[in-house]
Design a protein around this motif. Structure first.
Motif, PDB file in Angstrom:
ATOM      1  N   ILE A 108     -21.401   0.410 -52.607  1.00 49.26           N
ATOM      2  CA  ILE A 108     -20.465   0.057 -51.548  1.00 49.26           C
ATOM      3  C   ILE A 108     -21.242   0.099 -50.249  1.00 49.26           C
ATOM      4  CG2 ILE A 108     -18.379   0.832 -52.740  1.00 49.26           C
ATOM      5  CD1 ILE A 108     -18.455   3.361 -51.032  1.00 49.26           C
ATOM      6  N   VAL A 109     -20.970  -0.864 -49.371  1.00 46.99           N
ATOM      7  CA  VAL A 109     -21.754  -1.024 -48.151  1.00 46.99           C
ATOM      8  C   VAL A 109     -20.821  -1.020 -46.954  1.00 46.99           C
ATOM      9  CG1 VAL A 109     -23.466  -2.433 -46.963  1.00 46.99           C
ATOM     10  CG2 VAL A 109     -23.390  -2.429 -49.469  1.00 46.99           C
ATOM     11  N   HIS A 110     -21.098  -0.131 -46.004  1.00 47.55           N
ATOM     12  CA  HIS A 110     -20.286  -0.030 -44.797  1.00 47.55           C
ATOM     13  C   HIS A 110     -21.181   0.235 -43.599  1.00 47.55           C
ATOM     14  CE1 HIS A 110     -16.307   0.061 -46.733  1.00 47.55           C
ATOM     15  NE2 HIS A 110     -16.908   0.740 -47.700  1.00 47.55           N
ATOM     16  N   THR A 111     -20.689  -0.147 -42.418  1.00 46.74           N
ATOM     17  CA  THR A 111     -21.431   0.142 -41.198  1.00 46.74           C
ATOM     18  C   THR A 111     -21.265   1.610 -40.827  1.00 46.74           C
ATOM     19  OG1 THR A 111     -19.569  -0.364 -39.731  1.00 46.74           O
ATOM     20  CG2 THR A 111     -21.051  -2.186 -40.328  1.00 46.74           C
ATOM     21  N   LEU A 112     -22.200   2.099 -40.024  1.00 41.86           N
ATOM     22  CA  LEU A 112     -22.109   3.472 -39.532  1.00 41.86           C
ATOM     23  C   LEU A 112     -20.834   3.664 -38.721  1.00 41.86           C
ATOM     24  CD1 LEU A 112     -23.554   6.244 -39.198  1.00 41.86           C
ATOM     25  CD2 LEU A 112     -24.525   5.333 -37.074  1.00 41.86           C
ATOM     26  N   ARG A 113     -20.472   2.666 -37.935  1.00 44.45           N
ATOM     27  CA  ARG A 113     -19.252   2.772 -37.123  1.00 44.45           C
ATOM     28  C   ARG A 113     -18.029   2.968 -38.007  1.00 44.45           C
ATOM     29  NH1 ARG A 113     -17.875  -1.793 -32.756  1.00 44.45           N
ATOM     30  NH2 ARG A 113     -19.623  -0.722 -31.729  1.00 44.45           N
ATOM     31  N   ASP A 114     -17.920   2.179 -39.083  1.00 45.93           N
ATOM     32  CA  ASP A 114     -16.747   2.280 -39.971  1.00 45.93           C
ATOM     33  C   ASP A 114     -16.711   3.636 -40.680  1.00 45.93           C
ATOM     34  OD1 ASP A 114     -15.916  -0.209 -39.244  1.00 45.93           O
ATOM     35  OD2 ASP A 114     -16.698  -1.232 -41.022  1.00 45.93           O
ATOM     36  N   VAL A 115     -17.867   4.108 -41.119  1.00 45.51           N
ATOM     37  CA  VAL A 115     -17.916   5.399 -41.794  1.00 45.51           C
ATOM     38  C   VAL A 115     -17.530   6.515 -40.832  1.00 45.51           C
ATOM     39  CG1 VAL A 115     -19.422   7.092 -42.926  1.00 45.51           C
ATOM     40  CG2 VAL A 115     -19.614   4.667 -43.510  1.00 45.51           C
ATOM     41  N   ASN A 116     -18.052   6.474 -39.627  1.00 45.44           N
ATOM     42  CA  ASN A 116     -17.740   7.521 -38.651  1.00 45.44           C
ATOM     43  C   ASN A 116     -16.274   7.488 -38.230  1.00 45.44           C
ATOM     44  OD1 ASN A 116     -20.223   8.746 -38.637  1.00 45.44           O
ATOM     45  ND2 ASN A 116     -20.997   7.639 -36.858  1.00 45.44           N
ATOM     46  N   THR A 117     -15.707   6.303 -38.118  1.00 51.50           N
ATOM     47  CA  THR A 117     -14.276   6.202 -37.816  1.00 51.50           C
ATOM     48  C   THR A 117     -13.453   6.850 -38.918  1.00 51.50           C
ATOM     49  OG1 THR A 117     -14.565   4.163 -36.543  1.00 51.50           O
ATOM     50  CG2 THR A 117     -12.364   4.601 -37.404  1.00 51.50           C
ATOM     51  N   ALA A 118     -13.832   6.567 -40.158  1.00 52.98           N
ATOM     52  CA  ALA A 118     -13.123   7.158 -41.299  1.00 52.98           C
ATOM     53  C   ALA A 118     -13.266   8.680 -41.314  1.00 52.98           C
ATOM     54  CB  ALA A 118     -13.645   6.562 -42.602  1.00 52.98           C
ATOM     55  N   LEU A 119     -14.448   9.177 -40.990  1.00 57.63           N
ATOM     56  CA  LEU A 119     -14.669  10.629 -40.968  1.00 57.63           C
ATOM     57  C   LEU A 119     -13.855  11.298 -39.862  1.00 57.63           C
ATOM     58  CD1 LEU A 119     -18.535  10.743 -41.571  1.00 57.63           C
ATOM     59  CD2 LEU A 119     -16.757  11.458 -43.172  1.00 57.63           C
ATOM     60  N   ARG A 120     -13.802  10.682 -38.698  1.00 52.95           N
ATOM     61  CA  ARG A 120     -13.020  11.262 -37.599  1.00 52.95           C
ATOM     62  C   ARG A 120     -11.527  11.253 -37.914  1.00 52.95           C
ATOM     63  NH1 ARG A 120     -16.602   7.819 -34.502  1.00 52.95           N
ATOM     64  NH2 ARG A 120     -18.322   9.057 -33.627  1.00 52.95           N
ATOM     65  N   ASP A 121     -11.109  10.265 -38.727  1.00 55.75           N
ATOM     66  CA  ASP A 121      -9.705  10.197 -39.140  1.00 55.75           C
ATOM     67  C   ASP A 121      -9.399  11.140 -40.291  1.00 55.75           C
ATOM     68  OD1 ASP A 121      -9.095   8.330 -37.243  1.00 55.75           O
ATOM     69  OD2 ASP A 121      -9.176   6.601 -38.595  1.00 55.75           O
TER      70      ASP A 121
END
Length: 318
Positions: A108-121
């Motif tokens: 699975i491939v995601h940008t750092l921005r998307d991963v960090n947004t998910a982590l903050r949520d």
């Protein structure tokens, strides 16, 4: 995040290291072929092994022929690099064809921005990946002269009310899709003038919708794939009871499931794809059972989320 594979035996450590090498080299080769200056700036920021091999809970059932996949999260620098067809098809082909790799690979491939947004949520899936995963590659470690920062955000606790609302919405939406596709598939089996391929495609959509219902209700995340076997394995890792839907694992039923898996593409586009009322009826019965099992799993999760949401309200608001 862990960075050691010491919990794996030496053979598996070597296999993971080889897969890491293939992923990095094959993507680099693909990017170098582009003449675009923009594409030249694309790169992998982090590569993470997650799932059963990261947790140490993998399985290999020789009797049924089923075994755990190697699961990898690739964190990339640009949104365009998450396009699986454009950038990752050659990587996946190499991983599939390489004789040194004996297990299925799931990327699975995601940008750092998307991963960090998910982590903050406080998104469950990515939080678990970070908490249980093994960091195999980090651009900052391997190329310290790079200016781009690729630090992962701190994982936050999810908001209970928001998590319950999102999970409830996912459940309702994907259950409706599943029931609709299943009803269409069931109604056209044996119907005069209706191709069995059309029924097979609708049944594939029903099974896929059920698995997406489970993944999104329980983890609030589902990978961007139509590959039924990969979705099935992810869901059965969450709730092993779902495996009952396709049992027993023997001929000809393993072939019937494989035909269902292939239906997403082949039932629509391949003149060689063949099915029969017998196969379609078996698939219909099994998908109906899968829906029952999945609904139980989802309701248990929703009940837990509802309890967490209720307990998080101030006393005066309950």
């Amino acid at each position: 995040m862990k960075n050691s594979l010491d919990h794996l035996n030496l053979q598996k450590q070597k296999e993971v290291a080889y897969i890491r090498k293939v992923i990095l080299e094959e993507l680099e080769t693909r990017l170098r072929k582009s003449k675009s200056k923009r594409v030249a700036s694309y790169r992998i920021l982090k590569l993470v092994l997650y799932g059963s091999f990261a947790r140490g809970t993998w399985f290999d059932d020789r009797k049924s022929g089923r075994a755990s996949d190697y699961d990898f999260l690739v964190i990339v620098s640009h949104k365009a690099l998450t396009d699986m067809t454009t950038f990752w098809s050659s990587v996946e082909d190499r991983l599939f064809q390489d004789p040194k790799i004996q297990k299925d690979i799931s990327l699975i491939v995601h940008t750092l921005r998307d991963v960090n947004t998910a982590l903050r949520d406080g998104q469950y899936f990515f939080t678990e990946v970070v908490n249980q995963g093994v960091l195999l590659y980090d651009e900052q470690t391997n190329t310290p002269t790079k200016r781009t920062k690729s630090k992962l955000a701190k994982s936050e606790n999810p908001d209970p009310q928001r998590a319950y609302k999102i999970a409830s919405d996912y459940h309702a939406s994907w259950k409706e899709y599943a029931e609709t596709f299943l009803e269409i598939g069931r109604s056209c089996v044996g119907q005069s003038g209706v191709s069995g391929n059309i029924c097979a495609f609708q049944l594939h959509q029903a099974a896929e919708a059920i698995y997406r219902m489970v993944l999104l209700t329980v983890t609030l995340y589902a990978p961007a794939t139509h590959h039924l076997s990969k979705l099935r394995q992810r869901c059965e890792a969450i709730d092993p009871r779902l495996a009952e839907a396709w049992g027993p694992e023997r001929k000809p039923f393993k072939r019937y499931f494989e035909l269902l898996r292939r239906a997403y593409v082949e039932a629509r586009y391949s003149p060689a794809y063949e099915t029969s009322p017998e196969i379609l009826n078996w698939q219909t019965e099994r998908i109906a059972r899968l829906l029952e099992l999945a609904e139980t799993s989802c309701q248990e999760r929703l009940a837990k989320l509802a309890a967490e949401a209720s307990s998080s309200y101030p006393p005066a608001e309950r």
